[in-house]
Design a protein around this motif. Sequence first.
Motif: not given
Length: 233
Positions: A107, A110, A114, A118, A143-144, A146
């Motif tokens: 987390d 990532v 971001e 981004p 989830q982001s 990527r």
Amino acid sequence: MMSPLLGVLGGMGPAATADFLAKLAAHTPATRDQDHIASIVYSDPATPDRSDAILADGEDPLPAMFRGIAFLDEAGCDLLAIPCNTAHHWYDDLAAATTVPVVHIVDAVVAQIEREAPDVTTIGLMATDGTVRSGIYQKVLSQSGRTAIDLTDLGPDNPVMAGIRAVKAGSLDGAHAILTNAIRELVARGAQGIVYGCTDVSAVLDIPPEGVEINAWDAADALAIACVKRLRG
């Protein structure tokens, strides 16, 4: 009033733990010793190999990690960090074993991507085969929005694993050369950015990587930044 206390579940491996502590100090706003974050390190290099446990039914490392979590919990820590990416395969079990918050290294990485880049959507992941198999990076990156690419298809010729083994054997110069070549291979495969998803990789490669023009993020660095933010605001 006592300062918040950071607990570090380390020893996986020892060089990676030392590197994380150096990065924690580097990211802490301080003008004197007393400004730094108080910490307790539980370092047990005898913890069974995490990748072996994931890939080959090796000895379960959880009992050893539970002992470390219990030690840090009893010591009165306010926040816990685990500077080993592969250990986060067991994050849910470890977090459930304590009431103390545990920072999740993936987390943290990532979140840094971001903030800083981004538009980067294809990440070259430099991690142990166990971390890649566990899917912890792929899940959070997906989830982001990527995707992650890696070199595990090379099997025994995977330069990332060769470099990690060199770090653990103390051959840091050799590891640097091997891992730099791994970055070049990931770039050739389409990586727009690189994540040092093993803290042994973090211990020998700089940001940005020497001789390769590409965005890169260091999991140990991201973990240190996240810990400072949580404890210092």
